[in-house]
Design an enzyme around this catalytic site. Structure first.
Site, PDB file in Angstrom:
ATOM      1  N   VAL A 102      33.693 -84.771 -71.934  1.00  0.00           N
ATOM      2  CA  VAL A 102      32.598 -85.327 -71.160  1.00  0.00           C
ATOM      3  C   VAL A 102      31.629 -84.246 -70.711  1.00  0.00           C
ATOM      4  O   VAL A 102      30.449 -84.524 -70.460  1.00  0.00           O
ATOM      5  CB  VAL A 102      33.141 -86.128 -69.954  1.00  0.00           C
ATOM      6  CG1 VAL A 102      33.686 -85.206 -68.892  1.00  0.00           C
ATOM      7  CG2 VAL A 102      32.078 -87.054 -69.379  1.00  0.00           C
ATOM      8  N   ALA A 257      41.069 -80.302 -68.395  1.00  0.00           N
ATOM      9  CA  ALA A 257      40.741 -81.691 -68.726  1.00  0.00           C
ATOM     10  C   ALA A 257      39.482 -81.726 -69.564  1.00  0.00           C
ATOM     11  O   ALA A 257      38.578 -80.908 -69.381  1.00  0.00           O
ATOM     12  CB  ALA A 257      40.555 -82.523 -67.466  1.00  0.00           C
ATOM     13  N   ASP A 258      39.436 -82.671 -70.479  1.00  0.00           N
ATOM     14  CA  ASP A 258      38.214 -82.921 -71.238  1.00  0.00           C
ATOM     15  C   ASP A 258      37.472 -84.133 -70.698  1.00  0.00           C
ATOM     16  O   ASP A 258      36.274 -84.265 -70.903  1.00  0.00           O
ATOM     17  CB  ASP A 258      38.555 -83.114 -72.714  1.00  0.00           C
ATOM     18  CG  ASP A 258      38.926 -81.803 -73.376  1.00  0.00           C
ATOM     19  OD1 ASP A 258      38.050 -81.199 -74.016  1.00  0.00           O
ATOM     20  OD2 ASP A 258      40.080 -81.350 -73.228  1.00  0.00           O
ATOM     21  N   ARG A 259      38.195 -85.026 -70.041  1.00  0.00           N
ATOM     22  CA  ARG A 259      37.556 -86.143 -69.350  1.00  0.00           C
ATOM     23  C   ARG A 259      38.533 -86.724 -68.338  1.00  0.00           C
ATOM     24  O   ARG A 259      39.704 -86.929 -68.636  1.00  0.00           O
ATOM     25  CB  ARG A 259      37.102 -87.220 -70.335  1.00  0.00           C
ATOM     26  CG  ARG A 259      36.313 -88.342 -69.678  1.00  0.00           C
ATOM     27  CD  ARG A 259      35.841 -89.380 -70.679  1.00  0.00           C
ATOM     28  NE  ARG A 259      35.029 -88.812 -71.731  1.00  0.00           N
ATOM     29  CZ  ARG A 259      33.915 -89.375 -72.204  1.00  0.00           C
ATOM     30  NH1 ARG A 259      33.489 -90.508 -71.706  1.00  0.00           N
ATOM     31  NH2 ARG A 259      33.241 -88.807 -73.182  1.00  0.00           N
ATOM     32  N   ALA A 267      42.194 -87.173 -69.905  1.00  0.00           N
ATOM     33  CA  ALA A 267      42.322 -86.778 -71.309  1.00  0.00           C
ATOM     34  C   ALA A 267      42.299 -85.266 -71.390  1.00  0.00           C
ATOM     35  O   ALA A 267      41.415 -84.614 -70.821  1.00  0.00           O
ATOM     36  CB  ALA A 267      41.179 -87.362 -72.141  1.00  0.00           C
TER      37      ALA A 267
END
Length: 386
Positions: A102, A257-259, A267
């Site tokens: 994100v 975290a990526d999102r 995620a």
């Protein structure tokens, strides 16, 4: 302390370190077009949600800055409308490189908002262009300060949690997944920033990290960063996490975290969910460390997070230095890519998601540069750390 960075800039010039060649070869690549930025992100020459957001924003800023110096200027500078019409498809293209992260979308949306505001206010096209340049470069510059803040918030919280559970808080053992240090960010790191902070204040005993297959971000990148920082560390295979928790004292798990969805579902790199399940079984605090730009309030829960699936061939290959390692005439170690599966294996015989989603119920705390969020009545309210 010595550090390794993923991006370096000088004026409009952008270079990234090719992370596919690490840890054995440190090679810098110039990113002088939008397409090169897209390819670097897509191929994972650069990775880590904050870092790819920074590169995307910087590449747009440098593209516009270089275009301003052309004589004559390109046609898209003829009006604010034409300028916006030309730039927006470039933003859309960059976003498609890694849609799960994100931070990439957030960085590009900042630029998109500047474009929209400029067109709506009928600002001169050059003014809009310079605002976009300023915005794109600020994404990279702000990230470093945020990382240091997260490191302190998270580190101090862990020390206090250890003390509350009866420990001294003086020799903390942490485990992390994937790579979340300077190579994944603009510097210092998110989860690895917590480890670095505790090391700096002499509260860290040892950092454990998973190999993070199939890309081996842990064994290639985290290992290199921790060794460069001279932080005591131990690598574990992904399948050894349960054994580690059974036989060694681990005070907390810290991951990036990526999102992060509105409810706290997160995620992150594949293997994070496995570690969270095992941490819950062993009652080990599990912390997610990420900047506010990673929180996506428009995604209600983890079911709405798009999960990128990488090409099957990537899970069948391993790249590294030839062993025994002998440098060539230029002092470089020859590398090779080898296949570790049967040659006849079909693509449909490989499951290769790049991310998994850890449910909020397995997460103890979420740390941003604004503070630490813990569950109240069994649920996260992330507005407190935005």
């Amino acid at each position: 302390m010595a550090t390794i960075s993923s991006i370096r800039t000088s004026g409009d010039r952008i270079e990234i370190i090719d992370q596919l060649l690490l840890p054995h070869t440190q090679e810098w690549i110039e990113i002088d077009t939008i397409e090169k930025a897209y390819e670097a992100i897509k191929s994972m020459k650069i990775r880590g949600a904050p870092a790819i957001g920074s590169l995307a924003a910087l590449s747009v800023a440098s593209y516009i800055s270089a275009s301003l110096t052309q004589d004559p200027r390109p046609d898209f500078f003829s009006s604010s409308f034409e300028f916006s019409k030309h730039i927006k498809p470039l933003l859309d293209h960059l976003f498609l490189a890694r849609p799960t992260a994100v931070n990439l979308g957030a960085a590009l949306d900042q630029i998109r908002n500047v474009l929209d505001a400029g067109v709506e206010s009928h600002s001169p096209v050059e003014q809009i262009a310079r605002e976009v340049i300023k915005t794109g470069r600020a994404v990279h510059e702000i990230d470093l300060g945020q990382n240091r803040a997260m490191g302190k918030w998270g580190g101090d919280w862990i020390v206090e949690a250890v003390k509350k559970s009866g420990g001294s808080g003086e020799e903390v053992n942490l485990m992390t997944v994937c790579n979340t240090g300077s190579l994944a960010t603009s510097g210092y790191g998110t989860a690895l920033g917590v480890i670095t902070y505790l090391f700096e204040i002499q509260k860290l005993n040892k950092a454990y990290f998973t190999q993070s297959t199939p890309y081996h971000q842990g064994s290639r990148l985290t290992a290199l960063e921790l060794m460069t920082l001279e932080i005591p560390s131990v690598m574990v295979c992904d399948s050894m996490v349960g054994s580690l928790f059974q036989h060694h004292r681990i005070d907390a798990i810290v991951v990036g975290a990526d999102r992060i969805a509105k409810n706290g579902d997160t995620a992150n790199k594949i293997g994070t969910y496995n570690a969270a399940v095992l941490a819950a079984r062993h009652k080990i605090p599990f912390l997610v460390i990420a900047p506010t730009s990673t929180i996506d309030l428009n995604t209600v829960d983890g079911s709405g997070i798009p999960i990128e699936h990488r090409p099957p061939i990537e899970a069948r290959l391993v790249r590294g230095a030839l062993f025994p390692a002998t440098p060539d005439a230029n002092g470089k170690y020859p590398q090779a890519t080898v296949m570790v599966t049967p040659l006849e294996m079909k693509p449909e015989g490989v499951y290769n998601p790049s991310f998994d989603v850890t449910p909020a119920e397995l997460i103890t705390a979420i740390v941003t540069e604004k503070g630490v969020a813990v569950k109240e009545n069994g649920a996260f309210d992330l507005k407190n750390v935005l």
